[in-house]
Each structure stands twice: as structure tokens, then as C-alpha cells.
Write an enzyme that holds these catalytic residues in place. Structure first.
Site, PDB file in Angstrom:
ATOM      1  CB  ALA A   1      -8.080  11.183   9.362  1.00 50.44           C
ATOM      2  CB  SER A   2     -11.000   5.946   9.601  1.00 48.24           C
ATOM      3  OG  SER A   2     -11.298   5.813   8.328  1.00 48.24           O
ATOM      4  NE  ARG A   3     -10.014   2.076   5.938  1.00 53.82           N
ATOM      5  CZ  ARG A   3     -10.146   1.868   4.742  1.00 53.82           C
ATOM      6  NH1 ARG A   3      -9.037   1.189   4.095  1.00 53.82           N
ATOM      7  NH2 ARG A   3     -11.040   2.446   3.953  1.00 53.82           N
TER       8      ARG A   3
ATOM      9  CB  VAL B   1     -13.918  14.574   1.108  1.00 53.38           C
ATOM     10  CG1 VAL B   1     -14.057  14.901   2.812  1.00 53.38           C
ATOM     11  CG2 VAL B   1     -13.129  13.511   0.645  1.00 53.38           C
TER      12      VAL B   1
ATOM     13  CG  ASN C   1      -5.008  10.843   3.184  1.00 59.71           C
ATOM     14  OD1 ASN C   1      -3.940  10.045   2.799  1.00 59.71           O
ATOM     15  ND2 ASN C   1      -5.930  10.001   3.772  1.00 59.71           N
TER      16      ASN C   1
ATOM     17  CB  SER D   1      -0.030   8.407  -6.233  1.00 60.64           C
ATOM     18  OG  SER D   1       0.504   7.097  -6.656  1.00 60.64           O
TER      19      SER D   1
ATOM     20  CE1 TYR E   1      -4.855   6.203  -6.554  1.00 62.19           C
ATOM     21  CE2 TYR E   1      -2.879   5.508  -7.511  1.00 62.19           C
ATOM     22  CZ  TYR E   1      -3.404   6.121  -6.309  1.00 62.19           C
ATOM     23  OH  TYR E   1      -2.898   6.477  -5.187  1.00 62.19           O
TER      24      TYR E   1
ATOM     25  CB  THR F   1      -7.209  11.023  -9.838  1.00 61.26           C
ATOM     26  OG1 THR F   1      -6.419   9.831  -9.473  1.00 61.26           O
ATOM     27  CG2 THR F   1      -8.472  10.592 -10.629  1.00 61.26           C
TER      28      THR F   1
HETATM   29  P1  NAP Z   1      -6.758   3.507   2.762  1.00 56.83           P
HETATM   30  O1  NAP Z   1      -5.960   2.837   3.684  1.00 56.83           O
HETATM   31  O2  NAP Z   1      -7.567   2.858   1.740  1.00 56.83           O
HETATM   32  O3  NAP Z   1      -7.624   4.436   3.593  1.00 56.83           O
HETATM   33  C1  NAP Z   1      -8.688   5.275   2.791  1.00 56.83           C
HETATM   34  C2  NAP Z   1      -9.180   6.283   3.770  1.00 56.83           C
HETATM   35  O4  NAP Z   1     -10.195   7.250   3.137  1.00 56.83           O
HETATM   36  C3  NAP Z   1     -10.186   5.856   4.928  1.00 56.83           C
HETATM   37  O5  NAP Z   1      -9.775   6.669   6.123  1.00 56.83           O
HETATM   38  C4  NAP Z   1     -11.537   6.097   4.612  1.00 56.83           C
HETATM   39  O6  NAP Z   1     -12.426   6.130   5.482  1.00 56.83           O
HETATM   40  C5  NAP Z   1     -11.458   7.284   3.820  1.00 56.83           C
HETATM   41  N1  NAP Z   1     -12.444   7.444   2.775  1.00 56.83           N
HETATM   42  C6  NAP Z   1     -12.658   6.610   1.627  1.00 56.83           C
HETATM   43  N2  NAP Z   1     -13.453   7.105   0.961  1.00 56.83           N
HETATM   44  C7  NAP Z   1     -13.971   8.313   1.725  1.00 56.83           C
HETATM   45  C8  NAP Z   1     -14.737   9.547   1.168  1.00 56.83           C
HETATM   46  N3  NAP Z   1     -15.691   9.463   0.050  1.00 56.83           N
HETATM   47  N4  NAP Z   1     -14.790  10.703   2.173  1.00 56.83           N
HETATM   48  C9  NAP Z   1     -13.803  10.536   3.069  1.00 56.83           C
HETATM   49  N5  NAP Z   1     -13.057   9.827   3.571  1.00 56.83           N
HETATM   50  C10 NAP Z   1     -12.906   8.548   2.676  1.00 56.83           C
HETATM   51  O7  NAP Z   1      -5.856   4.606   1.921  1.00 56.83           O
HETATM   52  P2  NAP Z   1      -4.368   4.750   1.983  1.00 56.83           P
HETATM   53  O8  NAP Z   1      -3.737   3.761   1.143  1.00 56.83           O
HETATM   54  O9  NAP Z   1      -4.113   5.256   3.372  1.00 56.83           O
HETATM   55  O10 NAP Z   1      -4.284   6.173   1.056  1.00 56.83           O
HETATM   56  C11 NAP Z   1      -4.547   7.284   1.390  1.00 56.83           C
HETATM   57  C12 NAP Z   1      -4.079   8.269   0.092  1.00 56.83           C
HETATM   58  O11 NAP Z   1      -2.664   7.939  -0.274  1.00 56.83           O
HETATM   59  C13 NAP Z   1      -4.936   8.070  -0.895  1.00 56.83           C
HETATM   60  O12 NAP Z   1      -5.113   9.523  -1.598  1.00 56.83           O
HETATM   61  C14 NAP Z   1      -3.959   7.237  -1.910  1.00 56.83           C
HETATM   62  O13 NAP Z   1      -4.213   7.434  -3.367  1.00 56.83           O
HETATM   63  C15 NAP Z   1      -2.653   7.795  -1.576  1.00 56.83           C
HETATM   64  N6  NAP Z   1      -1.554   6.845  -1.681  1.00 56.83           N
HETATM   65  C16 NAP Z   1      -1.249   5.517  -1.313  1.00 56.83           C
HETATM   66  C17 NAP Z   1      -0.510   4.776  -1.471  1.00 56.83           C
HETATM   67  C18 NAP Z   1      -0.421   3.442  -0.922  1.00 56.83           C
HETATM   68  O14 NAP Z   1       0.389   2.674  -1.166  1.00 56.83           O
HETATM   69  N7  NAP Z   1      -1.006   3.099   0.047  1.00 56.83           N
HETATM   70  C19 NAP Z   1       0.652   5.193  -2.450  1.00 56.83           C
HETATM   71  C20 NAP Z   1       0.462   6.382  -3.069  1.00 56.83           C
HETATM   72  C21 NAP Z   1      -0.515   7.197  -2.852  1.00 56.83           C
HETATM   73  P3  NAP Z   1     -13.465   4.984   5.869  1.00 56.83           P
HETATM   74  O15 NAP Z   1     -12.722   3.724   6.380  1.00 56.83           O
HETATM   75  O16 NAP Z   1     -14.121   5.408   7.018  1.00 56.83           O
HETATM   76  O17 NAP Z   1     -14.244   4.651   4.537  1.00 56.83           O
END
Ligand code: NAP
Length: 249
Positions: free
Chosen positions: A15-17, A66, A92, A144, A157, A160
Site C-alpha cells: 500500500a505504499s504506492r 508478504v 494487492n 489483472s 504473470y 499467477t
Molecule cells: P506498484 O506501483 O509497482 O506497487 C507495488 C506495491 O507492492 C508497492 O507498495 C510495494 O511496496 C509493494 N510490494 C512489492 N513487493 C512486496 C512484497 N514482497 N511484500 C509487500 N509489499 C510488496 O504496483 P501496482 O501497479 O500498484 O500494482 C498493484 C497490484 O495491481 C498488483 O497485484 C498488480 O499485479 C495489479 N495490477 C496492476 C495493473 C497496472 O496497470 N498497474 C494492472 C492490473 C493489475 P514497496 O514500494 O515498499 O516495495
């Protein structure tokens, strides 16, 4: 001892980003007390906590990978220590790494499976243990559109995320007798750090295929997650809501 008169508690992983951050803030605005999980970026997680507190709710940041079952147990312990209960889990935290099938490394395969599948399973197990006593709970898995659509380079991906959809349906059936609902949202292209890595020309190509002609926003995902988390969707379980501007149609 749980107190039923206090605000419900939501835990959002990663939830940090990005999407997780928007979900944490949205749930805070809706009156949840929020556990903001992060893996490395403590300052960013604290900023999310501050935004939730500024909006009038309570929040704590908890560091945990996690994908590691021991760290997930600690995360749940810290959730209960902070707020005494858990009502909503948003699975997430996830990673994407695009590689052509022959170029896929075992490291990519392991990392994606450890976080995107095992992480969801570990968190759900621990959350359900906390939800049983209340006979009420809601779990929202961030999947996704790649689980439904063949995107070259995403063999790992998409595998998963297909697993996330399958676990959503199975767990929904298993946990319904205990008052726990399990649903998923499957976002298409959402403007976050995760898609910043896509080359400009490729992004233009993707935009042509999206009927709404734009990428989604993290707030739009958070709106659906909050709806799935709360009682507005009390008769909905085992479903995957596709939020992709029409991409998969
Ligand atoms: P993101 O901007 O890359 O952010 C990832 C987040 O996950 C960050 O808060 C990061 O924390 C945290 N994280 C990474 N590794 C971790 C771990 N081992 N344990 C706990 N936290 C962890 O990702 P996002 O684009 O928001 O995507 C979030 C979710 O949405 C994912 O499941 C992704 O597959 C899904 N999704 C995204 C999109 C898209 O277009 N963006 C589309 C479909 C699905 P730190 O920064 O502290 O490392």
C-alpha cells in the site's frame, strides 16, 4: 478483546504506492482503520498513513514481505496489536516481469509465484483466522485483465493472475459458511509505476485497443475495491470484476 462499536479494520498489502496506496486512502476515507503494508519504502508508507489520519481515520504502516509466511504472521500480529481485529483484507502486493517464454528465468518464475500467488494464500490464511470469530469478513484480491487476455511476454504473470481468479472462486465457496466473502478486481492498464516501464510506442498500441481510449486511474480501481470490501456488495462472492475500459471485450 474485539469491540464491535469501533470502526472496521482493513489491511492493504503493498500500500505504499500505486493501486494499494489508493485503496488504503479510499478505505480510510470510508471510515476504516487501515494497516498500510509495505516492503521497502517506509517513507512512502508513512505518507499514506499521514493522508489517512489527515482525513480523520486511523492508520499504521507495517513492513512485511508478504511472500514470506513468517513475515505474514508478524504482519497479522501487528495488525491485531494495533487495532484488535481485522474485517477486510486487500491482497494487492504483486510484481510483473515481462519475458518471452524462452527467455523466462527461474528467478522471474519464482519471484512472481512467491508474491502473486503464495503471498495471497499466506495473507488470506492468516486473515481468515482473525475473521472466523466474527463470522464476517471480506477479502478482495487484485488480479489483472492479463488473467483473461493473452498478452505476449506475460506467461508467468498471467499464470499467477489466473491462479488468483481460481483461488477467489474456491475460497468464496469454502468461506461462505463462515460469513466471509471473497471477490477480485481485474484491472486493465492503470497508470502506476508498474506500467511506466512500457515503451511509449507500445503504450500507444495498447491505447488503440482500449474502447475508452485511456488508461485507468488508481482511484477508479480503489472505488471498486472499496465496493467489494464493504456491505454494498453483501450478496456478491467469488466474482472477478474486470475493470479495463473495455479492453477485454
Ligand atoms: P506498484 O506501483 O509497482 O506497487 C507495488 C506495491 O507492492 C508497492 O507498495 C510495494 O511496496 C509493494 N510490494 C512489492 N513487493 C512486496 C512484497 N514482497 N511484500 C509487500 N509489499 C510488496 O504496483 P501496482 O501497479 O500498484 O500494482 C498493484 C497490484 O495491481 C498488483 O497485484 C498488480 O499485479 C495489479 N495490477 C496492476 C495493473 C497496472 O496497470 N498497474 C494492472 C492490473 C493489475 P514497496 O514500494 O515498499 O516495495
Amino acid at each position: 478483546m474485539e469491540n464491535n462499536n469501533v470502526a472496521p479494520v482493513a489491511l492493504v498489502t503493498g500500500a505504499s504506492r500505486g493501486i494499494g496506496r489508493a485503496c488504503a486512502i479510499k478505505l480510510g476515507q470510508k471510515g476504516y482503520r487501515v494497516v498500510v503494508n509495505y516492503n521497502s519504502n517506509e517513507a512512502a508508507a508513512q505518507e499514506v498513513v499521514d493522508a489517512i489520519v489527515a482525513a480523520g481515520s486511523e492508520a499504521v504502516a507495517v513492513k512485511a514481505n508478504v511472500g514470506d509466511p513468517a513475515e505474514v504472521k508478524t504482519l497479522m500480529r501487528e495488525t491485531i496489536n494495533a487495532f484488535g481485529q481485522l474485517d477486510v483484507l486487500v491482497n494487492n502486493a504483486g510484481i510483473v516481469k515481462d519475458e518471452f517464454v524462452l527467455m523466462m528465468t527461474s528467478d522471474t518464475i519464482d519471484k512472481c509465484i512467491d508474491l502473486n500467488i503464495k503471498g495471497y494464500l499466506y495473507c488470506t490464511q492468516q486473515a481468515v483466522l482473525k475473521m472466523f470469530s466474527k463470522k464476517k469478513g471480506s477479502i478482495v484480491n487484485v488480479s489483472s485483465v492479463s488473467s483473461k487476455l493473452a498478452v505476449p511476454g506475460q506467461s508467468v504473470y498471467s499464470s499467477t493472475k489466473g491462479a488468483v481468479n481460481a483461488m477467489t472462486a474456491t475460497m468464496a465457496k469454502e468461506l461462505a459458511p463462515y460469513g466471509i466473502r471473497v471477490n477480485a478486481v481485474a484491472p486493465g492498464f492503470i497508470a502506476t509505476d508498474m506500467i511506466d516501464d512500457i515503451p511509449e510506442e507500445k503504450r500507444e498500441e495498447y491505447l488503440k485497443d482500449i474502447p475508452l481510449k485511456r488508461f485507468g486511474t488508481v482511484e477508479e480501481v480503489a472505488n471498486i475495491v472499496a465496493m467489494l470490501a464493504g456491505d454494498e456488495s453483501s450478496y456478491l462472492t467469488g466474482q472477478v470484476v474486470v475493470l479495463d475500459g473495455g479492453l477485454s471485450l
